[in-house]
Design a protein around this motif. Structure first.
Motif, PDB file in Angstrom:
ATOM      1  N   LEU A 141       0.725  -1.194  -0.346  1.00 34.66           N
ATOM      2  CA  LEU A 141      -0.156   0.047   0.043  1.00 34.66           C
ATOM      3  C   LEU A 141       0.897   1.252  -0.242  1.00 34.66           C
ATOM      4  O   LEU A 141       0.038   2.657   0.045  1.00 34.66           O
ATOM      5  N   TYR A 171      -2.120   1.884  -7.121  1.00 31.88           N
ATOM      6  CA  TYR A 171      -3.483   2.557  -6.836  1.00 31.88           C
ATOM      7  C   TYR A 171      -3.724   3.231  -8.376  1.00 31.88           C
ATOM      8  O   TYR A 171      -4.447   3.556  -9.188  1.00 31.88           O
ATOM      9  N   GLU A 188      -4.619  -0.330 -10.060  1.00 32.19           N
ATOM     10  CA  GLU A 188      -6.195  -0.273  -9.522  1.00 32.19           C
ATOM     11  C   GLU A 188      -7.199   0.031 -10.248  1.00 32.19           C
ATOM     12  O   GLU A 188      -8.253   0.061  -9.984  1.00 32.19           O
ATOM     13  N   MET A 235      -9.935  -2.201  -5.682  1.00 32.23           N
ATOM     14  CA  MET A 235      -9.758  -1.286  -4.819  1.00 32.23           C
ATOM     15  C   MET A 235     -11.525   0.338  -4.613  1.00 32.23           C
ATOM     16  O   MET A 235     -11.998  -0.542  -6.048  1.00 32.23           O
ATOM     17  N   ALA A 236     -11.520  -0.404  -3.671  1.00 32.85           N
ATOM     18  CA  ALA A 236     -12.827   0.570  -3.231  1.00 32.85           C
ATOM     19  C   ALA A 236     -12.055   2.360  -4.322  1.00 32.85           C
ATOM     20  O   ALA A 236     -11.391   2.702  -4.531  1.00 32.85           O
ATOM     21  N   GLU A 237     -12.908   2.706  -5.608  1.00 33.95           N
ATOM     22  CA  GLU A 237     -13.015   3.988  -6.060  1.00 33.95           C
ATOM     23  C   GLU A 237     -12.283   4.993  -4.918  1.00 33.95           C
ATOM     24  O   GLU A 237     -11.485   5.414  -5.454  1.00 33.95           O
ATOM     25  N   TRP A 238     -13.127   5.533  -4.272  1.00 30.88           N
ATOM     26  CA  TRP A 238     -12.156   7.130  -3.156  1.00 30.88           C
ATOM     27  C   TRP A 238     -11.310   6.994  -2.236  1.00 30.88           C
ATOM     28  O   TRP A 238     -10.528   7.099  -2.657  1.00 30.88           O
ATOM     29  N   GLN A 239     -10.202   5.418  -2.569  1.00 32.58           N
ATOM     30  CA  GLN A 239      -9.631   5.251  -2.422  1.00 32.58           C
ATOM     31  C   GLN A 239      -8.743   5.278  -2.902  1.00 32.58           C
ATOM     32  O   GLN A 239      -7.325   5.962  -2.407  1.00 32.58           O
ATOM     33  N   ILE A 240      -9.137   4.595  -4.143  1.00 36.00           N
ATOM     34  CA  ILE A 240      -7.790   4.904  -5.112  1.00 36.00           C
ATOM     35  C   ILE A 240      -7.597   6.613  -5.503  1.00 36.00           C
ATOM     36  O   ILE A 240      -6.560   6.620  -4.580  1.00 36.00           O
ATOM     37  N   ALA A 257      -8.250   8.814  -3.471  1.00 35.16           N
ATOM     38  CA  ALA A 257      -7.641   9.992  -2.460  1.00 35.16           C
ATOM     39  C   ALA A 257      -5.858   9.150  -2.541  1.00 35.16           C
ATOM     40  O   ALA A 257      -5.155  10.287  -2.242  1.00 35.16           O
ATOM     41  N   MET A 258      -5.561   7.946  -2.651  1.00 38.36           N
ATOM     42  CA  MET A 258      -4.245   7.770  -2.711  1.00 38.36           C
ATOM     43  C   MET A 258      -3.415   8.367  -3.642  1.00 38.36           C
ATOM     44  O   MET A 258      -2.249   9.075  -3.704  1.00 38.36           O
TER      45      MET A 258
END
Length: 287
Positions: free
Chosen positions: A236, A242, A245, A257-262, A264-265
Protein backbone atom coordinates in the motif's frame (compact mmCIF):
# COMPACT_ATOMS: atom_id res chain seq x y z
CA UNK A 1 -3.20 51.64 -5.67
CA UNK A 2 -5.07 48.32 -5.70
CA UNK A 3 -5.63 48.69 -9.45
CA UNK A 4 -1.89 49.14 -10.00
CA UNK A 5 -1.16 46.02 -7.94
CA UNK A 6 -3.80 44.05 -9.85
CA UNK A 7 -2.36 45.21 -13.18
CA UNK A 8 1.14 44.20 -12.05
CA UNK A 9 -0.09 40.77 -11.04
CA UNK A 10 -1.82 40.31 -14.40
CA UNK A 11 1.35 41.25 -16.28
CA UNK A 12 3.40 38.88 -14.13
CA UNK A 13 0.98 36.02 -14.72
CA UNK A 14 1.01 36.70 -18.47
CA UNK A 15 4.82 36.54 -18.48
CA UNK A 16 4.80 33.33 -16.44
CA UNK A 17 2.24 31.75 -18.75
CA UNK A 18 4.19 32.61 -21.90
CA UNK A 19 7.43 31.32 -20.37
CA UNK A 20 5.74 28.10 -19.21
CA UNK A 21 4.25 27.46 -22.65
CA UNK A 22 7.60 28.30 -24.22
CA UNK A 23 9.27 25.54 -22.21
CA UNK A 24 6.50 23.16 -23.24
CA UNK A 25 6.96 24.01 -26.94
CA UNK A 26 10.70 23.46 -26.59
CA UNK A 27 10.17 20.03 -25.03
CA UNK A 28 7.62 19.04 -27.67
CA UNK A 29 10.06 20.01 -30.42
CA UNK A 30 12.73 17.78 -28.86
CA UNK A 31 10.21 14.93 -28.46
CA UNK A 32 9.12 15.22 -32.11
CA UNK A 33 12.71 14.50 -33.13
CA UNK A 34 12.78 11.39 -30.92
CA UNK A 35 9.29 10.10 -31.69
CA UNK A 36 10.37 6.65 -32.92
CA UNK A 37 12.59 5.92 -29.85
CA UNK A 38 9.71 7.11 -27.64
CA UNK A 39 7.24 4.68 -29.23
CA UNK A 40 9.76 1.80 -29.06
CA UNK A 41 10.53 2.55 -25.40
CA UNK A 42 6.85 2.58 -24.49
CA UNK A 43 5.68 -0.43 -26.50
CA UNK A 44 8.56 -2.93 -26.39
CA UNK A 45 8.21 -4.28 -22.82
CA UNK A 46 4.38 -4.64 -22.87
CA UNK A 47 4.53 -6.14 -26.36
CA UNK A 48 7.00 -8.86 -25.35
CA UNK A 49 5.16 -9.69 -22.12
CA UNK A 50 1.81 -9.91 -23.90
CA UNK A 51 3.18 -11.96 -26.75
CA UNK A 52 4.77 -14.57 -24.46
CA UNK A 53 2.24 -14.87 -21.62
CA UNK A 54 -1.08 -14.19 -23.35
CA UNK A 55 -0.45 -15.42 -26.89
CA UNK A 56 2.36 -18.00 -27.03
CA UNK A 57 1.75 -19.88 -23.78
CA UNK A 58 -2.04 -20.29 -24.21
CA UNK A 59 -1.35 -21.83 -27.64
CA UNK A 60 1.08 -24.38 -26.21
CA UNK A 61 -0.05 -27.88 -25.27
CA UNK A 62 -2.71 -27.87 -27.93
CA UNK A 63 -4.16 -24.57 -26.80
CA UNK A 64 -4.87 -25.82 -23.31
CA UNK A 65 -3.25 -22.76 -21.83
CA UNK A 66 -2.30 -24.67 -18.74
CA UNK A 67 1.41 -24.13 -18.62
CA UNK A 68 3.59 -22.29 -16.16
CA UNK A 69 3.02 -18.83 -14.77
CA UNK A 70 0.33 -17.88 -17.25
CA UNK A 71 -2.13 -20.47 -15.97
CA UNK A 72 -1.33 -19.69 -12.35
CA UNK A 73 -1.90 -15.98 -12.82
CA UNK A 74 -5.06 -16.67 -14.78
CA UNK A 75 -6.30 -18.51 -11.71
CA UNK A 76 -6.22 -15.35 -9.59
CA UNK A 77 -7.67 -13.24 -12.38
CA UNK A 78 -11.17 -14.49 -11.81
CA UNK A 79 -13.82 -14.73 -14.49
CA UNK A 80 -12.30 -11.89 -16.48
CA UNK A 81 -9.19 -13.88 -17.42
CA UNK A 82 -5.52 -13.02 -17.24
CA UNK A 83 -5.65 -10.71 -20.27
CA UNK A 84 -8.38 -8.66 -18.63
CA UNK A 85 -6.33 -8.23 -15.45
CA UNK A 86 -3.16 -7.51 -17.41
CA UNK A 87 -4.53 -4.74 -19.64
CA UNK A 88 -4.83 -2.04 -16.93
CA UNK A 89 -1.61 -3.23 -15.29
CA UNK A 90 0.44 -2.79 -18.45
CA UNK A 91 -1.15 0.60 -19.05
CA UNK A 92 -0.06 1.58 -15.53
CA UNK A 93 3.49 0.38 -16.27
CA UNK A 94 3.55 2.42 -19.47
CA UNK A 95 2.40 5.50 -17.58
CA UNK A 96 4.97 5.00 -14.85
CA UNK A 97 7.96 4.24 -17.09
CA UNK A 98 7.14 7.05 -19.49
CA UNK A 99 6.72 9.55 -16.66
CA UNK A 100 9.96 8.59 -14.98
CA UNK A 101 11.94 8.45 -18.22
CA UNK A 102 10.62 11.84 -19.31
CA UNK A 103 11.86 13.54 -16.13
CA UNK A 104 14.57 11.53 -14.38
CA UNK A 105 16.68 10.72 -17.45
CA UNK A 106 16.80 14.31 -18.83
CA UNK A 107 17.61 15.60 -15.33
CA UNK A 108 20.61 13.28 -15.21
CA UNK A 109 21.96 15.17 -18.22
CA UNK A 110 20.85 18.64 -17.16
CA UNK A 111 22.39 18.30 -13.69
CA UNK A 112 25.57 16.83 -15.17
CA UNK A 113 28.87 18.50 -15.92
CA UNK A 114 27.39 20.76 -18.60
CA UNK A 115 24.72 22.14 -16.19
CA UNK A 116 22.12 22.49 -18.95
CA UNK A 117 19.52 23.10 -16.24
CA UNK A 118 20.86 26.64 -15.89
CA UNK A 119 19.41 27.51 -19.31
CA UNK A 120 15.93 26.56 -18.10
CA UNK A 121 15.99 28.37 -14.79
CA UNK A 122 17.11 31.58 -16.51
CA UNK A 123 13.65 31.93 -18.06
CA UNK A 124 11.23 34.33 -16.28
CA UNK A 125 9.66 31.66 -14.10
CA UNK A 126 9.98 30.67 -10.43
CA UNK A 127 12.14 27.59 -9.92
CA UNK A 128 9.11 25.63 -8.71
CA UNK A 129 7.26 26.44 -11.95
CA UNK A 130 10.16 25.06 -14.01
CA UNK A 131 9.89 21.82 -12.03
CA UNK A 132 6.11 21.82 -12.49
CA UNK A 133 6.55 22.12 -16.26
CA UNK A 134 8.61 18.94 -16.25
CA UNK A 135 5.84 17.11 -14.37
CA UNK A 136 3.13 18.37 -16.72
CA UNK A 137 5.12 17.55 -19.86
CA UNK A 138 5.91 14.06 -18.60
CA UNK A 139 2.22 13.55 -17.73
CA UNK A 140 1.28 14.32 -21.35
CA UNK A 141 3.77 11.70 -22.52
CA UNK A 142 2.34 9.21 -20.02
CA UNK A 143 -1.19 9.70 -21.35
CA UNK A 144 0.07 9.06 -24.88
CA UNK A 145 1.94 5.97 -23.65
CA UNK A 146 -1.22 4.56 -22.05
CA UNK A 147 -3.12 5.16 -25.30
CA UNK A 148 -0.43 3.32 -27.27
CA UNK A 149 -0.39 0.31 -24.94
CA UNK A 150 -4.19 -0.11 -24.79
CA UNK A 151 -4.64 -1.63 -28.28
CA UNK A 152 -1.66 -3.93 -27.72
CA UNK A 153 -3.08 -5.25 -24.45
CA UNK A 154 -6.56 -5.53 -25.94
CA UNK A 155 -5.88 -7.30 -29.24
CA UNK A 156 -2.78 -9.47 -28.69
CA UNK A 157 -4.08 -11.89 -25.96
CA UNK A 158 -5.49 -15.09 -27.45
CA UNK A 159 -8.35 -15.10 -24.94
CA UNK A 160 -11.01 -12.36 -24.95
CA UNK A 161 -10.22 -9.21 -22.97
CA UNK A 162 -13.32 -7.80 -21.31
CA UNK A 163 -13.46 -4.01 -21.13
CA UNK A 164 -16.28 -2.20 -19.38
CA UNK A 165 -16.21 1.54 -18.79
CA UNK A 166 -18.91 2.53 -16.32
CA UNK A 167 -17.64 6.08 -15.76
CA UNK A 168 -15.58 8.02 -18.27
CA UNK A 169 -15.11 10.74 -15.67
CA UNK A 170 -13.45 8.29 -13.27
CA UNK A 171 -11.26 6.88 -16.07
CA UNK A 172 -10.07 10.35 -17.11
CA UNK A 173 -9.40 11.31 -13.49
CA UNK A 174 -7.34 8.15 -12.89
CA UNK A 175 -5.29 8.56 -16.07
CA UNK A 176 -4.53 12.22 -15.35
CA UNK A 177 -3.69 11.66 -11.69
CA UNK A 178 -1.59 8.57 -12.44
CA UNK A 179 0.32 10.44 -15.14
CA UNK A 180 1.03 13.37 -12.82
CA UNK A 181 2.13 11.00 -10.04
CA UNK A 182 4.52 9.28 -12.47
CA UNK A 183 6.02 12.64 -13.42
CA UNK A 184 6.35 13.66 -9.77
CA UNK A 185 8.02 10.33 -9.02
CA UNK A 186 10.44 10.94 -11.89
CA UNK A 187 11.21 14.41 -10.50
CA UNK A 188 11.85 12.94 -7.05
CA UNK A 189 14.17 10.25 -8.44
CA UNK A 190 15.96 12.65 -10.77
CA UNK A 191 16.71 15.12 -8.00
CA UNK A 192 17.56 12.57 -5.31
CA UNK A 193 20.39 10.67 -6.99
CA UNK A 194 23.56 11.63 -8.76
CA UNK A 195 23.47 11.54 -12.58
CA UNK A 196 25.90 8.61 -12.77
CA UNK A 197 23.63 6.53 -10.50
CA UNK A 198 20.39 7.03 -12.47
CA UNK A 199 20.77 3.68 -14.28
CA UNK A 200 21.15 1.85 -10.98
CA UNK A 201 17.89 3.34 -9.72
CA UNK A 202 15.92 1.61 -12.45
CA UNK A 203 17.19 -1.78 -11.33
CA UNK A 204 17.03 -1.15 -7.58
CA UNK A 205 13.83 0.91 -7.35
CA UNK A 206 11.73 0.97 -10.52
CA UNK A 207 11.70 -2.76 -11.33
CA UNK A 208 10.83 -3.89 -7.76
CA UNK A 209 7.97 -1.39 -7.37
CA UNK A 210 6.63 -2.56 -10.74
CA UNK A 211 6.51 -6.24 -9.74
CA UNK A 212 5.01 -5.29 -6.37
CA UNK A 213 2.59 -2.79 -7.93
CA UNK A 214 -0.34 -5.17 -8.59
CA UNK A 215 0.38 -4.96 -12.30
CA UNK A 216 0.06 -8.67 -13.03
CA UNK A 217 -2.53 -9.53 -10.37
CA UNK A 218 -5.36 -7.76 -8.52
CA UNK A 219 -4.59 -6.31 -5.11
CA UNK A 220 -7.45 -8.33 -3.61
CA UNK A 221 -5.75 -11.58 -4.72
CA UNK A 222 -2.93 -10.95 -2.23
CA UNK A 223 -5.40 -11.31 0.63
CA UNK A 224 -6.67 -14.74 -0.39
CA UNK A 225 -3.65 -16.57 1.00
CA UNK A 226 -2.95 -15.93 4.72
CA UNK A 227 0.76 -16.54 4.12
CA UNK A 228 1.09 -13.40 1.99
CA UNK A 229 -1.55 -11.23 3.63
CA UNK A 230 1.28 -9.14 5.05
CA UNK A 231 2.31 -8.32 1.49
CA UNK A 232 -1.16 -6.98 0.72
CA UNK A 233 -0.66 -4.41 3.46
CA UNK A 234 3.00 -3.69 2.66
CA UNK A 235 2.37 -2.79 -1.00
CA UNK A 236 0.00 0.00 0.00
CA UNK A 237 3.04 2.31 0.22
CA UNK A 238 3.64 1.75 -3.51
CA UNK A 239 1.99 4.41 -5.74
CA UNK A 240 1.96 2.01 -8.71
CA UNK A 241 -0.65 -0.08 -6.84
CA UNK A 242 -3.19 2.72 -7.10
CA UNK A 243 -2.41 3.33 -10.78
CA UNK A 244 -3.02 -0.34 -11.59
CA UNK A 245 -6.09 -0.66 -9.39
CA UNK A 246 -7.52 2.63 -10.66
CA UNK A 247 -7.28 1.57 -14.29
CA UNK A 248 -8.57 -1.88 -13.36
CA UNK A 249 -11.61 -0.30 -11.69
CA UNK A 250 -12.20 2.03 -14.64
CA UNK A 251 -11.73 -0.45 -17.49
CA UNK A 252 -12.50 -4.02 -16.42
CA UNK A 253 -14.88 -6.11 -14.30
CA UNK A 254 -11.93 -7.55 -12.30
CA UNK A 255 -11.62 -7.21 -8.54
CA UNK A 256 -10.30 -3.86 -7.42
CA UNK A 257 -10.00 -1.40 -4.54
CA UNK A 258 -12.72 1.07 -3.65
CA UNK A 259 -12.75 3.98 -6.09
CA UNK A 260 -12.65 6.65 -3.39
CA UNK A 261 -9.56 5.03 -1.87
CA UNK A 262 -7.80 4.95 -5.24
CA UNK A 263 -8.44 8.64 -5.96
CA UNK A 264 -7.55 9.72 -2.42
CA UNK A 265 -4.22 7.88 -2.48
CA UNK A 266 -3.30 9.13 -5.96
CA UNK A 267 -3.90 12.70 -4.77
CA UNK A 268 -1.87 12.00 -1.63
CA UNK A 269 1.11 10.62 -3.56
CA UNK A 270 0.89 13.45 -6.08
CA UNK A 271 1.11 16.03 -3.29
CA UNK A 272 3.87 14.17 -1.44
CA UNK A 273 6.08 13.41 -4.44
CA UNK A 274 5.61 16.88 -5.92
CA UNK A 275 6.65 18.48 -2.64
CA UNK A 276 9.71 16.24 -2.26
CA UNK A 277 10.65 16.58 -5.92
CA UNK A 278 10.37 20.37 -5.96
CA UNK A 279 12.44 20.73 -2.81
CA UNK A 280 15.09 18.50 -4.34
CA UNK A 281 14.94 20.41 -7.63
CA UNK A 282 15.42 23.77 -5.90
CA UNK A 283 18.31 22.37 -3.86
CA UNK A 284 20.08 20.97 -6.92
CA UNK A 285 19.54 24.12 -8.98
CA UNK A 286 20.82 26.47 -6.29
CA UNK A 287 23.77 24.29 -5.26
Amino acid sequence: MSEVVATGNDVRMAIYTRAFLGLMRRDFRVLSRELVPFVIRVAMNPLLFLFVFTYVMPHMSGGAGAMGPASQMAGVAGSGGFGTVLLPGLMAVAIMFSGIAAVALPLATEFGVTREIDDRVMCPLPVAAVAAEKIVFSAIQSVVAAALVFPLAYYIPSTPVHVRIDSWLFLIAVVILASLVAGALGLTIGTSVQPKQIGLIFGVVVVPITFLGCVYYPWAALGKDPHIHWLQIAVLVNPIVYMSEGLRAALTPSEHMAEWQILAMLVFFLALLTWVGMKGFARRVLS
